[in-house]
Design a protein around this motif. Structure first.
Motif: not given
Length: 511
Positions: A85-96
């Motif tokens: 999940p620590e690798d996924g959070l920056p991508l999710l934040a980029a979508a936000s």
């Protein structure tokens, strides 16, 4: 089609593609479904099926140069499902960051306290600051809701790293944007105590300011200056804060201190002109600011000072709220082409940020020949707002390389001034005023034309419009400016100006 229907259709296409054993096409449709409805359970269920593909389905959502927000979110969810999940959070934040109003982070794994322990604090700081740059301060109400899951991550991370100054400061920046001012002050103060620095004091100053604690805010920002006297952006922040709380003289002193160090520093220049205009109302400050913007296209960041000053001034930020002039005379000519009408519809509006922005907004009309622009004046479309204004602005973009005094655009606009007071002459006069804003070499000529027109219309019905245009004219002489001010004072001011603007829009379209 509403977003739920669009998401359902994309999911239907994704299921169909998966049934045909076409996982890449299914992934494309699924990314589209997430773009419409980021937390739709059916979309996440189908994403779980794709996670059973080799490599956990990650190859189906590559980080290509033009990946969609839905593609970023899908890859983030797959990474979280795979235990990263620590690798996924920056991508999710980029979508936000691309679409802050969408609920990209409203999923269970983002709220798991374990995520904050796994993610490196420095990386989380970067994530939080990128989110902060993507939204306003404060953020719109809907965005405050969609960003709350990230604040939850920050809470868990602060609990795990209570003395991490940068994490406390970045968390404070996010907290204040979504209305958690008490938390913002607490975290920023803890960060400043943990590791005093210019940035920590800036975060603390902003947090205090959002909480309405102005003396503490100013004290923190002054401490930031002590840490780094060469960071002139802090001077501008102090000046803005002082001015917003009625201390205009002190604010101007701080601006002058910044300009003494660097007369070309953009934040200080913008703030100075805005505050000097607030102090004396002199149009010259705004014209000089427009000149500075034109001559310094590579500024440190976007500024809104000129637009903020022009917003409520007749003609500088849009057509005034008074009742429009009659349609009156129109140049003789053929009907405009369908393409001319289409392009006019694309640009026409009753408002603009400031005169140079109105000029820029009319750039697409360079594709409309002058004879078609004149035809739009003769036969203005009934469903277009202020068609005469935009047709005249369009004329400014033809043969723009010609020196103003010998130019065809000047000749055409002066020809349009012939006749009584009506919408065509008003629009031509406004185009001349815009020319003076964007071209210093035209200012003396335009000021002379406007002053002459002011003398001609004195005492006539509708003269107020010309007087307001005169007040918007750069380099207009003091006598003419005083005459215009007197005409405005003695003119009948419409009641309920807000309704008047609505009536204006209706009449532009109906007449």
């Amino acid at each position: 089609m509403d977003v739920r229907r669009a998401a359902d259709r994309a999911l239907e296409q994704a299921r169909s593609a998966l049934a045909r054993d076409e996982p890449h096409e299914a992934a494309d449709h699924l990314a589209g479904a997430l773009s419409h409805a980021p937390t739709l359970p059916e979309a996440h269920e189908l994403l779980g099926r794709l996670a059973a593909q080799p490599g956990g389905g990650l190859d189906l959502f590559p980080l290509a140069p033009h990946v969609t927000a839905g593609g970023l979110a899908a890859r983030a969810h797959l990474l979280a499902a795979a235990g990263f999940p620590e690798d996924g959070l920056p991508l999710l934040a980029a979508a936000s960051g691309r679409s802050p109003g969408a609920d990209w982070a409203g999923v269970p794994w983002v709220g798991d306290p374990a995520l904050a322990v796994r993610i490196e604090p420095g990386l989380l700081v970067q994530v939080l600051m990128r989110l902060c740059t993507a939204v306003g301060d404060p953020a719109p109400e809907i965005t405050r809701t969609t960003l709350r899951p990230y604040l939850t991550v920050a809470r868990h991370a602060v609990a795990a790293h209570p003395e991490h100054a940068m994490l406390l400061g970045a968390g404070s920046a996010l907290a204040r944007r979504i209305g958690e001012t008490a938390l913002a002050v607490d975290w920023a103060a803890r960060g400043a105590r943990s590791r005093p620095s210019k940035l920590a004091e800036i975060w603390l100053g902003y947090a205090y300011r959002s909480a309405g604690r102005v003396p503490e805010a100013l004290a923190a920002l002054r401490r930031a200056v002590a840490h780094d006297p060469d960071d002139l952006s802090v001077y501008a922040d102090i000046a803005g804060t002082l001015a917003d709380h009625g201390r205009l003289d002190d604010a101007l002193n701080w601006v002058d201190r910044a300009l003494e160090r660097d007369p070309e520093y953009d934040c200080a220049v913008h703030t100075a002109h805005r505050l000097r205009h607030r102090a004396d109302g002199d149009l010259t400050h705004l014209v000089r600011l427009a000149d500075f913007i034109r001559d310094h296209p590579d500024e440190s960041h976007e500024h809104t000072d000129l637009a903020d000053c022009c917003r409520d001034i007749p003609w500088l930020g849009g057509t005034p709220a008074a009742a429009p002039l009659p349609r009156g005379h129109a140049p003789a000519g053929n009907e405009p082409s369908a393409d001319a009408v289409r392009r006019l519809r694309q640009v026409a509006s009753l408002s603009w940020a400031h005169p140079p922005a109105a000029y820029d907004a009319a750039i697409p009309l360079i594709l409309v020949p002058p004879h078609d622009l004149l035809a739009l004046l003769a036969h203005p479309p009934a469903d277009v707002a202020a068609p005469e204004i935009w047709a005249c602005l369009g004329l400014l973009h033809h043969d723009a390389e010609e020196p103003w005094l010998e130019s065809e655009r000047r000749r055409l606009l002066l020809d349009l001034l012939d006749g009584g007071l009506d919408r065509v002459t008003e629009a031509a006069l406004f185009a001349l005023v815009v020319t003076a804003w964007i071209d210093p070499s035209a200012r003396a000529d335009v000021a002379e034309v406007v002053a002459g027109r002011l003398t001609e219309v004195a005492g006539r019905p509708g003269a107020r419009s010309v007087a307001e245009l005169a007040q918007a004219t750069p380099d207009l002489g003091p006598v003419a400016r005083a005459t215009a001010a007197g005409m405005i004072r003695t003119a009948v001011i419409p009641r309920q100006r807000g309704r008047a603007r609505n009536r204006l829009l209706l009449r532009w379209r109906r007449d």
